[in-house]
Motif scaffolding. Structure first.
Motif, PDB file in Angstrom:
ATOM      1  N   SER A  27       0.827  -1.205   0.000  1.00  0.00           N
ATOM      2  CA  SER A  27       0.000   0.000   0.000  1.00  0.00           C
ATOM      3  C   SER A  27       0.862   1.256   0.000  1.00  0.00           C
ATOM      4  O   SER A  27       1.993   1.254   0.478  1.00  0.00           O
ATOM      5  CB  SER A  27      -0.945  -0.013   1.194  1.00  0.00           C
ATOM      6  N   ARG A  28       0.310   2.328  -0.526  1.00  0.00           N
ATOM      7  CA  ARG A  28       1.062   3.561  -0.696  1.00  0.00           C
ATOM      8  C   ARG A  28       0.203   4.741  -0.275  1.00  0.00           C
ATOM      9  O   ARG A  28      -0.966   4.587   0.078  1.00  0.00           O
ATOM     10  CB  ARG A  28       1.484   3.752  -2.154  1.00  0.00           C
ATOM     11  N   VAL A  29       0.798   5.920  -0.394  1.00  0.00           N
ATOM     12  CA  VAL A  29       0.067   7.150  -0.112  1.00  0.00           C
ATOM     13  C   VAL A  29       0.305   8.089  -1.283  1.00  0.00           C
ATOM     14  O   VAL A  29       1.412   8.147  -1.817  1.00  0.00           O
ATOM     15  CB  VAL A  29       0.555   7.791   1.208  1.00  0.00           C
ATOM     16  N   VAL A  30      -0.755   8.773  -1.685  1.00  0.00           N
ATOM     17  CA  VAL A  30      -0.602   9.767  -2.758  1.00  0.00           C
ATOM     18  C   VAL A  30      -1.026  11.135  -2.232  1.00  0.00           C
ATOM     19  O   VAL A  30      -1.697  11.243  -1.197  1.00  0.00           O
ATOM     20  CB  VAL A  30      -1.443   9.412  -4.010  1.00  0.00           C
ATOM     21  N   SER A  31      -0.645  12.171  -2.948  1.00  0.00           N
ATOM     22  CA  SER A  31      -0.946  13.532  -2.507  1.00  0.00           C
ATOM     23  C   SER A  31      -2.455  13.765  -2.520  1.00  0.00           C
ATOM     24  O   SER A  31      -3.211  13.064  -3.198  1.00  0.00           O
ATOM     25  CB  SER A  31      -0.263  14.540  -3.423  1.00  0.00           C
ATOM     26  N   ALA A  32      -2.850  14.766  -1.771  1.00  0.00           N
ATOM     27  CA  ALA A  32      -4.273  15.098  -1.685  1.00  0.00           C
ATOM     28  C   ALA A  32      -4.846  15.407  -3.060  1.00  0.00           C
ATOM     29  O   ALA A  32      -5.956  14.999  -3.392  1.00  0.00           O
ATOM     30  CB  ALA A  32      -4.467  16.283  -0.735  1.00  0.00           C
ATOM     31  N   ARG A  33      -4.060  16.101  -3.886  1.00  0.00           N
ATOM     32  CA  ARG A  33      -4.571  16.439  -5.219  1.00  0.00           C
ATOM     33  C   ARG A  33      -4.765  15.166  -6.045  1.00  0.00           C
ATOM     34  O   ARG A  33      -5.821  14.958  -6.639  1.00  0.00           O
ATOM     35  CB  ARG A  33      -3.601  17.384  -5.942  1.00  0.00           C
ATOM     36  N   THR A  34      -3.739  14.317  -6.061  1.00  0.00           N
ATOM     37  CA  THR A  34      -3.870  13.057  -6.802  1.00  0.00           C
ATOM     38  C   THR A  34      -5.065  12.259  -6.292  1.00  0.00           C
ATOM     39  O   THR A  34      -5.811  11.655  -7.057  1.00  0.00           O
ATOM     40  CB  THR A  34      -2.592  12.203  -6.644  1.00  0.00           C
ATOM     41  N   GLY A  35      -5.233  12.295  -4.974  1.00  0.00           N
ATOM     42  CA  GLY A  35      -6.301  11.519  -4.364  1.00  0.00           C
ATOM     43  C   GLY A  35      -7.671  12.158  -4.510  1.00  0.00           C
ATOM     44  O   GLY A  35      -8.661  11.603  -4.037  1.00  0.00           O
ATOM     45  N   GLY A  36      -7.709  13.334  -5.117  1.00  0.00           N
ATOM     46  CA  GLY A  36      -8.987  13.969  -5.409  1.00  0.00           C
ATOM     47  C   GLY A  36      -9.611  14.707  -4.244  1.00  0.00           C
ATOM     48  O   GLY A  36     -10.804  14.982  -4.233  1.00  0.00           O
ATOM     49  N   LEU A  37      -8.791  15.039  -3.217  1.00  0.00           N
ATOM     50  CA  LEU A  37      -9.342  15.777  -2.077  1.00  0.00           C
ATOM     51  C   LEU A  37      -9.489  17.240  -2.450  1.00  0.00           C
ATOM     52  O   LEU A  37      -8.642  17.813  -3.145  1.00  0.00           O
ATOM     53  CB  LEU A  37      -8.411  15.670  -0.866  1.00  0.00           C
ATOM     54  N   ALA A  38     -10.555  17.856  -1.962  1.00  0.00           N
ATOM     55  CA  ALA A  38     -10.767  19.278  -2.210  1.00  0.00           C
ATOM     56  C   ALA A  38      -9.602  20.059  -1.601  1.00  0.00           C
ATOM     57  O   ALA A  38      -9.147  19.768  -0.500  1.00  0.00           O
ATOM     58  CB  ALA A  38     -12.084  19.729  -1.587  1.00  0.00           C
ATOM     59  N   GLY A  39      -9.126  21.040  -2.339  1.00  0.00           N
ATOM     60  CA  GLY A  39      -8.061  21.890  -1.814  1.00  0.00           C
ATOM     61  C   GLY A  39      -6.691  21.264  -1.867  1.00  0.00           C
ATOM     62  O   GLY A  39      -5.723  21.829  -1.377  1.00  0.00           O
ATOM     63  N   GLY A  40      -6.576  20.086  -2.454  1.00  0.00           N
ATOM     64  CA  GLY A  40      -5.266  19.450  -2.556  1.00  0.00           C
ATOM     65  C   GLY A  40      -4.336  20.340  -3.374  1.00  0.00           C
ATOM     66  O   GLY A  40      -4.686  20.782  -4.457  1.00  0.00           O
ATOM     67  N   ASP A  41      -3.149  20.621  -2.810  1.00  0.00           N
ATOM     68  CA  ASP A  41      -2.268  21.577  -3.482  1.00  0.00           C
ATOM     69  C   ASP A  41      -1.101  20.888  -4.199  1.00  0.00           C
ATOM     70  O   ASP A  41      -0.186  21.538  -4.650  1.00  0.00           O
ATOM     71  CB  ASP A  41      -1.735  22.602  -2.480  1.00  0.00           C
ATOM     72  N   GLY A  42      -1.125  19.564  -4.261  1.00  0.00           N
ATOM     73  CA  GLY A  42      -0.083  18.891  -5.032  1.00  0.00           C
ATOM     74  C   GLY A  42       1.181  18.610  -4.265  1.00  0.00           C
ATOM     75  O   GLY A  42       2.117  18.027  -4.811  1.00  0.00           O
ATOM     76  N   ARG A  43       1.232  19.031  -3.000  1.00  0.00           N
ATOM     77  CA  ARG A  43       2.424  18.684  -2.219  1.00  0.00           C
ATOM     78  C   ARG A  43       2.468  17.165  -2.062  1.00  0.00           C
ATOM     79  O   ARG A  43       1.420  16.523  -1.915  1.00  0.00           O
ATOM     80  CB  ARG A  43       2.364  19.331  -0.829  1.00  0.00           C
ATOM     81  N   PRO A  44       3.684  16.604  -2.057  1.00  0.00           N
ATOM     82  CA  PRO A  44       3.775  15.159  -1.858  1.00  0.00           C
ATOM     83  C   PRO A  44       3.142  14.751  -0.531  1.00  0.00           C
ATOM     84  O   PRO A  44       3.156  15.517   0.437  1.00  0.00           O
ATOM     85  CB  PRO A  44       5.288  14.892  -1.842  1.00  0.00           C
ATOM     86  N   ALA A  45       2.594  13.582  -0.487  1.00  0.00           N
ATOM     87  CA  ALA A  45       1.910  13.104   0.713  1.00  0.00           C
ATOM     88  C   ALA A  45       2.912  12.789   1.821  1.00  0.00           C
ATOM     89  O   ALA A  45       4.081  12.487   1.564  1.00  0.00           O
ATOM     90  CB  ALA A  45       1.106  11.847   0.382  1.00  0.00           C
ATOM     91  N   VAL A  46       2.418  12.875   3.045  1.00  0.00           N
ATOM     92  CA  VAL A  46       3.214  12.519   4.219  1.00  0.00           C
ATOM     93  C   VAL A  46       2.351  11.619   5.088  1.00  0.00           C
ATOM     94  O   VAL A  46       1.195  11.933   5.357  1.00  0.00           O
ATOM     95  CB  VAL A  46       3.615  13.765   5.034  1.00  0.00           C
ATOM     96  N   VAL A  47       2.906  10.503   5.511  1.00  0.00           N
ATOM     97  CA  VAL A  47       2.152   9.618   6.397  1.00  0.00           C
ATOM     98  C   VAL A  47       2.989   9.342   7.642  1.00  0.00           C
ATOM     99  O   VAL A  47       4.199   9.100   7.559  1.00  0.00           O
ATOM    100  CB  VAL A  47       1.732   8.313   5.679  1.00  0.00           C
ATOM    101  N   SER A  48       2.345   9.450   8.800  1.00  0.00           N
ATOM    102  CA  SER A  48       3.013   9.109  10.062  1.00  0.00           C
ATOM    103  C   SER A  48       2.458   7.776  10.546  1.00  0.00           C
ATOM    104  O   SER A  48       1.239   7.580  10.571  1.00  0.00           O
ATOM    105  CB  SER A  48       2.745  10.178  11.129  1.00  0.00           C
ATOM    106  N   ILE A  49       3.364   6.909  10.911  1.00  0.00           N
ATOM    107  CA  ILE A  49       2.937   5.556  11.284  1.00  0.00           C
ATOM    108  C   ILE A  49       3.627   5.116  12.569  1.00  0.00           C
ATOM    109  O   ILE A  49       4.557   5.773  13.054  1.00  0.00           O
ATOM    110  CB  ILE A  49       3.285   4.537  10.172  1.00  0.00           C
ATOM    111  N   ASP A  50       3.155   4.013  13.115  1.00  0.00           N
ATOM    112  CA  ASP A  50       3.934   3.334  14.147  1.00  0.00           C
ATOM    113  C   ASP A  50       4.045   1.869  13.732  1.00  0.00           C
ATOM    114  O   ASP A  50       3.182   1.342  13.035  1.00  0.00           O
ATOM    115  CB  ASP A  50       3.286   3.461  15.526  1.00  0.00           C
ATOM    116  N   VAL A  51       5.137   1.261  14.159  1.00  0.00           N
ATOM    117  CA  VAL A  51       5.421  -0.120  13.756  1.00  0.00           C
ATOM    118  C   VAL A  51       5.542  -0.974  15.014  1.00  0.00           C
ATOM    119  O   VAL A  51       5.773  -0.444  16.100  1.00  0.00           O
ATOM    120  CB  VAL A  51       6.715  -0.193  12.918  1.00  0.00           C
ATOM    121  N   PRO A  52       5.381  -2.295  14.882  1.00  0.00           N
ATOM    122  CA  PRO A  52       5.490  -3.155  16.065  1.00  0.00           C
ATOM    123  C   PRO A  52       6.849  -3.042  16.749  1.00  0.00           C
ATOM    124  O   PRO A  52       7.839  -2.839  16.080  1.00  0.00           O
ATOM    125  CB  PRO A  52       5.323  -4.562  15.488  1.00  0.00           C
TER     126      PRO A  52
END
Lengths: 336, 424
Positions: free
Chosen positions: A311-336
């Protein structure tokens, strides 16, 4: 038998490479030894070289050639591939490669009252041997093969004479596109539908199958994760607890990027089905493109976890979110 | 090397066939305290024959159970004096350090006449021995199983000799989903396979936490809770918190409390807590000694509860024993097949990775040592083929371990955009 085989590697010689459709090459390999013919639905793993690094890819066995001593593969050159298919396309006659014995995750069950095989695009590679086996057994089957255009369709020259009226070609630019409801309705009760093709096709068939109230186990497909809703793009992943942050390039998986930046990651299948590489999503600036088959649709919608091997993450604009400005996506996660 | 991926971060594969081994540089529980006395107790520990006894001063001793002279088992001899053992064949005597103190038909002692004396520590009711390098045998590394001898806890346990690899028992204890299916009449519950769990790990430990809130207690826990709250017949909050310490010790914090009384937040005053203490000692590659105990924090003065729990848990573990021995036979009967690992196996997968790293460190091997820059593809692939089929000691020859050693398995079958991964 379709338990998980222990892989046994061996050398193989490239016997032949030739173009059989646009961007598709038929590659014939002669392994130094072969304990048994490749059963329908099987694949091999092959050692490839990508950007100077050894890696492993899986390819369906289209069939046997020679005196049953050679394995035939079909490989499509993928534009967004990380290089595995490019390596395969660059193979030359006489070259040596390293492969496993045929491995079986997609067995054909014999003895059903009827079968439909549905191949989309390069997914035909997993279906050719199944069609041959069903015909040889005199089974009641229909072989549906779809693609965007005829020049993309590999192996037509052998499929057409072999299957005759049982072969149902669906070609988008000839106006005969595949209708999944009709496809599902055409599977006799108690029969099985085998599918190999691009994710949108598989998704459509799976939901049509469920809508029709058919038994889930009678829909047979192989999982390699999915190709997702969006083209892959680079994004940033952070693990606040470990103080790690790294960029995931468009052609590298999140799991690989996390490993490369020093996170100790658990995983097993690396194709989005086992659930072991699951990470907790703390925050996402962008849209998650789930590509696994482990989580349910509801769990995908909840978005609080993802399987990082696929699985991946795409920018808000690519993902079709309103107001997406094309900045690359950022995801914060935690791992085991 | 690219420098970006450290060898240690490359996960080792976990297929069963290659996993018949165990680290030697570790403390393993050889016996319960009461089993080691003024008698000779033979045990095989980590494929090594060992004889255990106690000096008159109370100190446990573990010597190699093979006389230096002609390898007769010392355990067939007898104790001599305050702390010595005498071979039953020709009478050679050894002290607790394994040095000969008497030799037949000669007036001197041959200075080379010794048997190995294993480092020994007695702690938490177990006698632990260190089969590996004695220089590394740090008593501080003995797993902390204080519940076995602490005034706030009461309990007892047993030893089971099981015809399976110790790792199968570790697997079993790291994933308690199986309770629903193996132990349906006692501790099983549908909530077990339906509940979420979390996994965390460090270099030497793994923890798996599962909470089941507002459930009907299974029979075992209903009775335990009623020891303390005889009239309570309502739903409970149940927990299972599994603490693994490498290579093979697992303490499981288990219990139930009246539902909604704050147990998940740390208030267990309305509940009962048990600790299932498990430590597995490899006997051979395919057999092990399983030392377990159940300690409780309620009704400490009631010996009858100690007995009831010991016998009850014993019955539960018999169900595991049958399944695990059958699984071991299944593994051996299917040498061409590997495990398929599921998300519920995450805890056990971490234990296997930690253990494999311990073994690699002992062997001085560096799993990532194969250079990523090694020549062109054909040469590298030949190397991969060779490495992949190189049999590890005791390995069924799956080559999967070596697939990683060859540096090729870090990213398998990655799907790419456009079509399903196959064929791209």
């Amino acid at each position: 038998m379709a338990a998980t085989s222990a892989k046994r590697w061996r050398r193989a010689r490239v016997i032949d490479v030739r173009e059989v459709a646009q961007h598709v090459r038929r590659i014939v390999l002669e392994p130094e030894r072969l304990e048994a013919p490749a059963p329908p639905g099987s694949h091999i793993d092959i050692g490839v070289y990508v950007n100077g690094r050894a890696d492993v890819r899986s390819y369906s066995v289209v069939g046997m050639s020679g005196y049953g001593t050679e394995l035939v593969l079909g490989v499509q050159l993928a534009r967004q591939s990380r290089g595995g298919s490019a390596y395969m396309h660059n193979l030359r006659r006489g070259q040596e490669v390293s492969i496993t014995q045929p491995l079986q995750n997609f067995p054909l069950n014999y003895g059903k009252p009827g079968y439909v095989l549905a191949a989309g695009g390069i997914g035909i590679t997993a279906m050719v041997a199944m069609g041959k086996a069903l015909k040889a057994r005199g089974a009641d089957y229909r072989f549906v093969y779809g693609a965007r255009s005829r020049d993309l369709m590999a192996f037509l020259d052998e499929l057409v004479p072999e299957h005759g009226d049982c072969l149902d070609l669906r070609v988008d630019d000839e106006g005969s596109s595949l209708d999944v409801a009709e496809l599902v309705a055409g599977v006799p009760v108690g029969g099985e539908l085998y599918v190999c093709g691009p994710t949108p096709m598989l998704d459509a068939i799976r939901s049509a199958w469920a809508r029709a109230g058919r038994r889930p186990a009678d829909l047979r497909f192989e999982t390699f994760g999915s190709s997702g809703r969006f083209a892959p793009e680079a994004f940033t992943v952070r693990i606040p607890r470990l103080g790690l942050e790294t960029l995931v390039p468009h052609d590298v998986s999140m799991l690989e990027a996390l490993e490369a930046c020093g996170a100790d990651m658990m995983f097993d299948c690396r194709r989005g089905e086992c659930g072991l590489c699951e990470v907790k999503v703390l925050d996402v600036d962008g849209v998650i493109d789930h590509r696994d088959v482990f989580l349910s649709d509801d769990q995908h919608r909840a978005g609080d976890r993802l399987q990082c091997c696929v699985s991946r993450v795409v920018s808000a604009r690519t993902g079709g979110l309103a107001g997406g400005d094309g900045r690359p996506a950022v995801v914060s996660i935690d791992v085991p | 090397m690219t420098g970006s991926t450290s060898p240690a971060s490359i996960g080792r594969p976990t297929g069963h066939a290659g996993f018949r081994s165990f680290p030697l540089n570790a403390w393993y529980a050889a016996a319960w305290d009461h089993e080691v006395g003024r008698n000779l107790l033979p045990k095989t520990i980590a494929n090594r024959p060992v004889v255990l006894y106690r000096t008159t001063g109370g100190r446990p001793v573990a010597l190699a159970d093979a006389c230096w002279h002609r390898l007769a088992p010392l355990s067939m001899g007898k104790l001599r004096g305050e702390d010595e053992i005498m071979c039953g064949y020709h009478g050679i005597c050894y002290d607790p350090d394994g040095r000969a103190t008497f030799m037949p038909a000669q007036e001197t002692i041959n200075p080379s006449a010794t048997v190995h004396s294993f480092p020994v520590v007695e702690r938490h009711r177990y006698v632990w021995i260190w089969p590996g390098d004695p220089a590394l045998a740090d008593p501080a590394l003995v797993p902390d199983l204080y519940w076995n001898e602490h005034p706030d806890w009461a309990g007892d346990g047993k030893t089971i000799r099981v015809n399976c690899s110790y790792q199968l028992i570790v697997d079993n204890l790291m994933d308690l989903t199986h309770e629903q299916f193996v132990h349906g009449s006692s501790i099983g519950h549908d909530a077990l396979s339906e509940s979420e769990f979390t996994v965390t790990h460090t270099d030497r430990t793994v923890a798996v936490t599962k909470w089941m809130l507002g459930i009907e207690p299974p029979p075992f826990w209903k009775r335990n809770l009623q020891d303390r709250f005889p009239d309570y017949d309502e739903p409970v909050d149940r927990w299972q918190i599994i603490h693994y310490t490498a290579p093979s010790t697992i303490a499981i914090d288990v219990g139930v409390a009246k539902a909604g009384t704050g147990a998940p937040e740390g208030d267990r005053s309305q509940g009962v807590t048990g600790t299932v203490i498990n430590t597995m000692t490899p006997e051979t590659d395919n057999t092990c000694h399983y030392l377990w105990a159940f300690a409780r924090d309620w009704c400490l003065d009631k010996q009858v509860i100690t007995t009831r729990l010991r016998e009850g848990v014993s019955n539960v573990f018999f169900e595991d024993e049958q399944m695990l021995e059958a699984q071991q036979r299944g593994i051996e009967a299917n040498p061409d097949y590997d495990f398929y690992n599921l998300n519920i196996d995450a805890g056990s997968m971490w234990t296997r990775r930690i253990v494999q790293r311990m073994i690699d460190a002992e062997l001085g091997s560096d799993v990532g040592a194969v250079s990523d820059e090694a020549g062109h593809a054909a040469a590298a692939m030949t190397e991969v083929t060779g490495a992949a089929n190189a049999e590890l000691p005791g390995d069924g020859g799956t080559g999967q371990a070596a697939e990683v050693a060859g540096g090729v398995a870090r990213h398998r079958e990655q799907p790419t955009a456009g079509l399903m991964g196959r064929g791209l």
